[in-house]
Design a protein around this motif. Structure first.
Motif, PDB file in Angstrom:
ATOM      1  N   ARG A  33     -12.777 -45.266  35.526  1.00 45.28           N
ATOM      2  CA  ARG A  33     -11.383 -44.843  35.709  1.00 45.28           C
ATOM      3  C   ARG A  33     -10.516 -46.006  36.184  1.00 45.28           C
ATOM      4  O   ARG A  33      -9.369 -46.152  35.764  1.00 45.28           O
ATOM      5  CB  ARG A  33     -11.318 -43.698  36.723  1.00 45.28           C
TER       6      ARG A  33
ATOM      7  N   ARG B 280     -19.973 -51.451  29.619  1.00 47.88           N
ATOM      8  CA  ARG B 280     -21.076 -50.704  30.233  1.00 47.88           C
ATOM      9  C   ARG B 280     -22.046 -51.665  30.932  1.00 47.88           C
ATOM     10  O   ARG B 280     -22.526 -51.391  32.016  1.00 47.88           O
ATOM     11  CB  ARG B 280     -21.821 -49.863  29.201  1.00 47.88           C
TER      12      ARG B 280
ATOM     13  N   ARG C 259     -23.025 -40.708  33.849  1.00 44.53           N
ATOM     14  CA  ARG C 259     -23.439 -40.228  32.531  1.00 44.53           C
ATOM     15  C   ARG C 259     -24.744 -40.867  32.065  1.00 44.53           C
ATOM     16  O   ARG C 259     -25.461 -40.327  31.244  1.00 44.53           O
ATOM     17  CB  ARG C 259     -22.364 -40.542  31.484  1.00 44.53           C
TER      18      ARG C 259
HETATM   19  O1   DC Z   1     -17.140 -38.600  35.775  1.00 47.20           O
HETATM   20  P1   DC Z   1     -15.734 -38.979  35.392  1.00 47.20           P
HETATM   21  O2   DC Z   1     -14.987 -37.882  34.691  1.00 47.20           O
HETATM   22  O3   DC Z   1     -14.965 -39.520  36.563  1.00 47.20           O
HETATM   23  O4   DC Z   1     -15.899 -40.202  34.350  1.00 47.20           O
HETATM   24  C1   DC Z   1     -14.806 -40.752  33.668  1.00 47.20           C
HETATM   25  C2   DC Z   1     -15.260 -41.275  32.301  1.00 47.20           C
HETATM   26  O5   DC Z   1     -16.128 -42.390  32.475  1.00 47.20           O
HETATM   27  C3   DC Z   1     -16.048 -40.261  31.475  1.00 47.20           C
HETATM   28  O6   DC Z   1     -15.272 -39.763  30.408  1.00 47.20           O
HETATM   29  C4   DC Z   1     -17.222 -41.002  30.931  1.00 47.20           C
HETATM   30  C5   DC Z   1     -17.247 -42.314  31.628  1.00 47.20           C
HETATM   31  N1   DC Z   1     -18.455 -42.550  32.405  1.00 47.20           N
HETATM   32  C6   DC Z   1     -19.511 -43.161  31.779  1.00 47.20           C
HETATM   33  O7   DC Z   1     -19.430 -43.439  30.590  1.00 47.20           O
HETATM   34  N2   DC Z   1     -20.622 -43.497  32.482  1.00 47.20           N
HETATM   35  C7   DC Z   1     -20.726 -43.191  33.782  1.00 47.20           C
HETATM   36  N3   DC Z   1     -21.834 -43.525  34.445  1.00 47.20           N
HETATM   37  C8   DC Z   1     -19.670 -42.508  34.435  1.00 47.20           C
HETATM   38  C9   DC Z   1     -18.550 -42.195  33.715  1.00 47.20           C
END
Ligand code: DC
Length: 225
Positions: free
Chosen positions: A40, A109, A130
């Motif tokens: 974010r 990433r 995620r």
């Molecule tokens: O959990 P969140 O809604 O705050 O995450 C925001 C975005 O970040 C979500 O759409 C996917 C990504 N994200 C990710 O790809 N890998 C993570 N470990 C955490 C979040």
């Protein structure tokens, strides 16, 4: 020497991950790292600097110089960009979509995972996101995939938004949630999926307290056999 306690929790948007993770970590007396906040922070910075979130090259450059950091205070995690506290700015729907888009890029990433692994190696920590079970902490003490039906997740999100006085309809919230699910689960790099050895917790019919209890039970089982 005692093993580092690392707990990994993955799951889709609105499964109650943040609040459940916060409370579970509090009861275990360990820190909670919200990794979504880092994506974010990058999404917010792209929007502020008018960098096109579709431009992978530009976003990758931005990420390398982002200077993202977190601190853990009495009121939870604070997220910083170049030392500026952006905690209050990263929860808007625009930033959510931007975060989801920039999180598709491999180099982004890689950089985020590097920072997260470093933090988790230093301290006992519950990490939610995620790709935590699959990539960030594949050897975590306990690995959990927390989910709920799309309708139930949208309903919870919608109730939260109503409390804040936001006007979105349930249908709008559900459609936005499905769009983000789609984007998070179908990206080429590290899509959201349940790690084979993660324990599935479906909170569709569980209360907040029941969900926390279930996760604590799994953690105890993994810790002590
Ligand atoms: O959990 P969140 O809604 O705050 O995450 C925001 C975005 O970040 C979500 O759409 C996917 C990504 N994200 C990710 O790809 N890998 C993570 N470990 C955490 C979040």
């Amino acid at each position: 020497m005692r093993m580092r306690l690392n707990i990994a929790i993955d799951g889709p948007v609105g499964a109650g991950k943040s609040s459940v993770s916060d409370e579970t970590a509090r009861r275990l007396g360990i820190l909670h790292l919200d990794t979504g906040a880092m994506y974010r922070a990058l999404g917010l910075t792209a929007l502020r600097k008018h960098v096109d979130v579709q431009d992978e090259h530009a976003i990758t450059d931005l990420c390398r110089n982002l200077g993202v950091s977190v601190s853990h205070e009495a009121d939870g995690q604070h997220t910083f960009v170049q030392g500026e506290d952006v905690t209050g700015l990263i929860r808007t729907p625009e930033v959510s979509m931007a975060a989801s888009t920039v999180s598709r890029y491999a180099e982004v990433r890689k950089e985020m995972v590097r920072i997260q692994q470093k933090l988790a190696a230093e301290t006992d920590m519950l990490v939610d996101g995620r790709d935590i079970c699959t990539t960030v902490l594949p050897n975590a003490t306990a690995k959990i995939y927390l989910t709920a039906s799309a309708e139930e997740r949208a309903r919870r999100r919608w109730l939260e938004m109503q409390e804040k006085g936001e006007k979105d309809t349930f249908e709008e919230v559900l459609s936005e949630l499905k769009k983000r699910d789609e984007q998070d689960m179908n990206r080429a790099v590290e899509p959201l999926r349940k790690a084979e050895d993660a324990v599935l917790v479906d909170s569709t019919h569980l209360s907040f307290e029941e969900t926390v209890q279930e996760i604590l039970r799994i953690v105890e089982e993994k810790r002590h056999g």
